[in-house]
Design an enzyme around this catalytic site. Structure first.
Site, PDB file in Angstrom:
ATOM      1  NE  ARG A   1      -2.557  -1.736   3.283  1.00 56.99           N
ATOM      2  CZ  ARG A   1      -3.057  -1.795   4.504  1.00 56.99           C
ATOM      3  NH1 ARG A   1      -4.085  -1.035   4.839  1.00 56.99           N
ATOM      4  NH2 ARG A   1      -2.529  -2.601   5.413  1.00 56.99           N
TER       5      ARG A   1
ATOM      6  CD  GLN B   1       6.914 -14.131   8.154  1.00 54.61           C
ATOM      7  OE1 GLN B   1       7.075 -12.914   8.203  1.00 54.61           O
ATOM      8  NE2 GLN B   1       5.787 -14.727   8.515  1.00 54.61           N
TER       9      GLN B   1
ATOM     10  CE  LYS C   1      35.025  22.118  -3.867  1.00 56.93           C
ATOM     11  NZ  LYS C   1      36.247  21.229  -4.106  1.00 56.93           N
TER      12      LYS C   1
END
Length: 466
Positions: free
Chosen positions: A16, A73, A351
């Site tokens: 969903r 599982q 930077k």
């Protein structure tokens, strides 16, 4: 208290969600849901945590790493079947086991601790985390006996009219006596419409065996949210944001408008800091005391020291020193480090640059791959030219240097202490300490030449129009 363990159910596909990302890895306030759940059970003193994985197993294991043990599982045959996969790891242990879903990020450690205390004090074989809803439609109801213990869980579709009026619901989080849990699971069958093995059937089996089953009703109904679609994900995000913001407010942080402030779960903020609207604080950002953050600051994994100020700016993997100011409209990219009392002004980009105490880049400049000393002034439009198309190179600027406006520093280059670079220069060689560098063409004025250019252009235009 007895040994505490946890089983986290994280094997469902989550169809969903309609997403390529595995359900429990969807983030809530910056952290995947299953990460929140593991943090919660760890805080509740779980000594061993087993995560049941299925769909997306490798991604979940990669994210969680060595923080948990894992069982697979392979077929999703119900919650009881999922828990049973942990029997080989935990089945022989004595103690109490928390069973919790990986898509319930809002369950709090304090709630689990209170639930465990009730469980032990009452000698229960199982304790259910419940919540009370005004409209409990769709949820399994908790039916209690006269003594207050849980008698059974009734699914909504199976409720009698009287049972349907019960507002207390099952959240899907439990704690069990570990041995009694696995003994009961071996007796659970799949004789139901879905053909699945339900964990809730264990409650019925324990009651039939004369065991005590308790219910701990949380005061925070948000803890009942299990995220199965994007609507629930948005709800979880909203509740988590409110919880995070409240924590900071109670710790002495001023949020001018909490509703327009986004703070992720890993962020730390010191007291007397003021956060203005539109601010986004992400990742491992740490902000000191007496700072002013925002409006519209966006910080990710950034350290901000006491008394700093940042507005209308972005910083990622950066360090902003004590008393420094950033913005408006600055961009501090990874590796940017400011010392004390630095100034980064409007439309400046850094930077991988280190600026020592008192240095300033006030406006319209780019400083990249640079080491800048103390009390340096870098003028408007200055650029460290750090990339030649193949390699990055470093610019070094010494203490007290002055870099004029529209200067290009062609790396690798060193500007010495106290050196002065004249505006408009393009510097390709080192400038020694205390020297003045001029690197620009001598100006030549041609009298009346501007009028000649205009006349020539006008004549050309008239010829083209004929």
């Amino acid at each position: 208290m007895k040994k505490i363990m946890a089983i986290v159910l994280a094997a469902g596909q989550g169809k969903r969600m309609k997403s390529k990302l595995y359900k429990v890895l969807h983030p809530v306030c910056g952290k995947p849901m299953v990460g929140h759940v593991l943090d919660t059970v760890k805080e509740a003193a779980s000594e061993r945590t087993v995560v049941v994985v299925g769909h997306g197993a490798e991604m979940v294991k990669s994210y969680l790493g060595d923080t948990a043990e894992f069982v697979l599982q392979e077929q999703q045959l119900g919650t009881g079947h999922a828990v049973l996969q942990a029997k080989e790891l935990l089945g022989s242990e004595d103690g109490v086991t928390i069973v919790i879903c990986g898509d319930t990020p809002l369950v709090q450690a304090s709630t689990l601790q209170s639930m465990l205390e009730l469980h032990e004090a009452s000698g229960a074989a199982a304790t259910i985390l419940s919540a009370s809803f005004e409209n409990p439609a769709g949820y399994g109801r908790i039916i209690r006996g006269e003594d207050g213990t849980v008698q059974r869980i009734v699914e909504h579709k199976d409720c009698t009219p009287e049972e349907a009026k019960v507002r207390e619901i099952n959240t899907g989080t439990y704690c069990f006596d570990n041995r009694k849990l696995f003994d009961s699971l071996s007796k659970v069958t799949n004789q139901n419409a879905q053909g699945e093995y339900y964990l809730t059937d264990v409650i019925g089996l324990l009651k039939e065996a004369g065991e005590i089953v308790q219910g701990y009703c949380t005061e925070d109904t948000a803890e009942a949210i299990g995220v199965n679609d994007r609507v629930a994900l948005a709800d979880a995000e909203r509740f988590m944001r409110e919880r995070i913001n409240r924590k900071h407010l109670l710790n002495g942080v001023t949020l001018i408008d909490p509703a327009s402030t986004y703070i992720e779960s890993g962020v730390q903020i010191g007291s007397d800091t003021v956060v203005h609207p539109g601010t986004v604080l992400r990742g491992s950002t740490v902000i000191g005391e007496d700072c002013v953050i925002g409006p519209s600051a966006d910080l990710t994994n950034t350290a901000v020291h006491n008394g700093a100020s940042i507005k209308y700016s972005v910083a990622v993997d950066a360090v902003i020193g004590e008393g420094s100011t950033v913005g408006p409209y600055a961009n501090l990219r990874p590796g940017s480090k400011l010392g004390r009392d630095c100034k980064i002004g409007d439309f400046v980009e850094l930077k991988n640059a280190t600026l020592d105490d008192g240095s300033k880049v006030s406006h319209l400049s780019y400083v990249g791959d640079a080491i800048v000393g103390k009390d340096v002034n870098i003028g408007c439009g200055a650029i460290t030219v750090n990339y030649d198309g193949f390699n990055k190179a470093v610019t070094e600027i010494g203490d007290g240097a002055f870099i004029g406006s529209n200067v290009n520093l062609i790396a690798p280059v060193k500007i010495g202490n106290g050196a002065y670079v004249v505006a408009g220069s393009t510097v390709t060689q080192d400038v020694p300490e205390g020297d003045l560098a001029i690197a620009r063409e001598r100006q030549v004025n041609k009298p009346g030449y501007a009028d000649k250019i205009r006349a020539r252009a006008k004549a050309k235009k008239e010829r083209s129009q004929k």
